[in-house]
Design a protein around this motif. Structure first.
Motif, short mmCIF file in Angstrom:
data_model
loop_
_atom_site.label_atom_id
_atom_site.label_comp_id
_atom_site.label_asym_id
_atom_site.label_seq_id
_atom_site.Cartn_x
_atom_site.Cartn_y
_atom_site.Cartn_z
N ALA A 46 22.46 -88.69 15.26
CA ALA A 46 22.64 -87.24 15.20
C ALA A 46 23.07 -86.80 13.81
O ALA A 46 22.61 -85.77 13.28
CB ALA A 46 23.67 -86.81 16.24
N LEU A 141 24.54 -83.27 18.88
CA LEU A 141 23.50 -82.56 18.13
C LEU A 141 23.73 -81.05 18.16
O LEU A 141 23.65 -80.38 17.13
CB LEU A 141 22.12 -82.87 18.73
CG LEU A 141 21.44 -84.15 18.28
CD1 LEU A 141 20.20 -84.41 19.13
CD2 LEU A 141 21.07 -84.09 16.81
N ARG A 198 13.41 -84.78 13.25
CA ARG A 198 13.95 -85.10 14.59
C ARG A 198 14.02 -86.61 14.77
O ARG A 198 13.88 -87.13 15.87
CB ARG A 198 13.07 -84.48 15.69
CG ARG A 198 12.91 -82.98 15.60
CD ARG A 198 12.42 -82.32 16.88
NE ARG A 198 11.43 -83.07 17.60
CZ ARG A 198 10.09 -82.98 17.44
NH1 ARG A 198 9.60 -82.15 16.51
NH2 ARG A 198 9.27 -83.69 18.15
N SER A 200 16.38 -88.56 14.99
CA SER A 200 17.38 -88.96 15.99
C SER A 200 16.76 -89.17 17.36
O SER A 200 17.20 -90.03 18.13
CB SER A 200 18.48 -87.90 16.07
OG SER A 200 17.94 -86.63 16.40
#
Length: 310
Positions: A46, A141, A198, A200
């Protein structure tokens, strides 16, 4: 760690998201000279996205593994945020002790980290009875996106729409999950690919398959895939969960088509793949960021239950 409780934790995601209060989470902060995000595992995943977004917004920020011996030099003008759902990650506690400056903890429970912190921001994810950081990852997040909102001035993250998207995936899971499990859980493991913004999601989705059912899985960035992971399409039964939205997908798909790889696209309609899974609000990138790991999590939960005979 309990697979039935892990599944129950996932089912609670929409309600927990709707209860998440972001509005004043970071109101105590004044603009820092720089930001250092510390964490391990899911927390670091994150942090990577949050730091990149802060830099794009003009805030100098880095995400470092707390275990690193090469932590950046910091001063009292540095905002150090130590992220650990348990507030007990030994490496993260050690990192803030080594730095020796005031820091903010982002945690889901009280622990050694919150005891040392100048301030704590709570994840508000509730107890994860399955022993797996799933809701706390999602809330981390969301809270780090709220930090971006506070420091950069962008809107708060769309948690209400993410809750609706999560609800939609859960409501239809009996339809899509068995089909995707057959396609993606192959004899040589599962590869999860996502755009850099993205990343993560790729790392966390793969971790869920490793942590629960102990299945081989790795995450990769879409563009980098053509430089580091493409080679396995020639020698293995290659199964890919493609989290859509990268402009680098065409070169990836050229290789997977040539070599007959199994590719399931999630969150975007991608031509020429084996299967596609869409869900509510998946045209909003931040909804994808806050939602798409549920696909891998549900695959992991049920594979784990099957392995445990549940």
């Amino acid at each position: 760690m309990k697979p039935d409780q892990f599944l129950a934790d996932l089912l609670e995601k929409p309600a927990r998201l709707r209860a998440l209060d972001l509005a004043d989470a970071w109101s105590f902060l004044t603009p820092p000279a720089q930001v250092l995000l510390l964490g391990m595992g899911s927390s670091h995943y994150a942090n990577l996205v949050a730091a990149a977004r802060l830099r794009t917004g003009g805030v100098p920020a880095v995400a470092e593994l707390a275990s690193s011996d090469l932590l950046p030099a910091v001063s009292r003008d540095t905002l150090v945020i130590a992220v650990s759902a348990s507030a007990g990650s030994a490496e993260t506690v050690d990192a803030v002790d080594r730095l020796g400056v005031p820091f903010v903890a982002l945690a889901n429970h009280e622990g050694p980290l919150t005891e040392r912190a100048a301030r704590t921001v709570w994840m508000q994810a509730g107890e994860e009875r399955g022993g797996v950081a799933c809701r706390s990852f999602q809330h981390t997040l969301a809270l780090l996106l709220a930090l971006e909102s506070h420091l950069v001035g962008v809107p708060l993250p769309p948690v209400a729409r993410a809750a609706e998207a999560t609800e939609d995936l859960l409501a239809r899971a009996d339809d899509w999950r068995p089909r995707l499990a057959e396609l993606l859980l192959g004899p040589h493991g599962t590869h999860v690919v996502a755009p850099a913004r993205r990343i993560s999601s790729a790392y966390q989705s793969a971790l869920m398959l490793r942590e629960g059912p102990r299945l081989p899985a790795v995450g990769c960035e879409t563009g980098d895939w053509s430089h580091v992971d493409v080679y396995l399409t020639k020698t293995t039964d290659y199964r890919m969960l493609l989290l859509g939205g990268s402009r680098w997908e065409p070169q990836l798909l050229d290789w997977t088509r040539q070599r007959g790889s199994t590719v399931v696209a999630v969150g975007a309609s991608v031509a020429g793949v084996t299967d596609v899974l869409r869900y509510a609000h998946d045209d909003v990138d931040d909804v994808r960021l806050l939602t798409e790991t549920l696909v891998g999590e549900l695959l992991a939960a049920h594979a784990w239950l099957d392995a445990a005979g549940g």
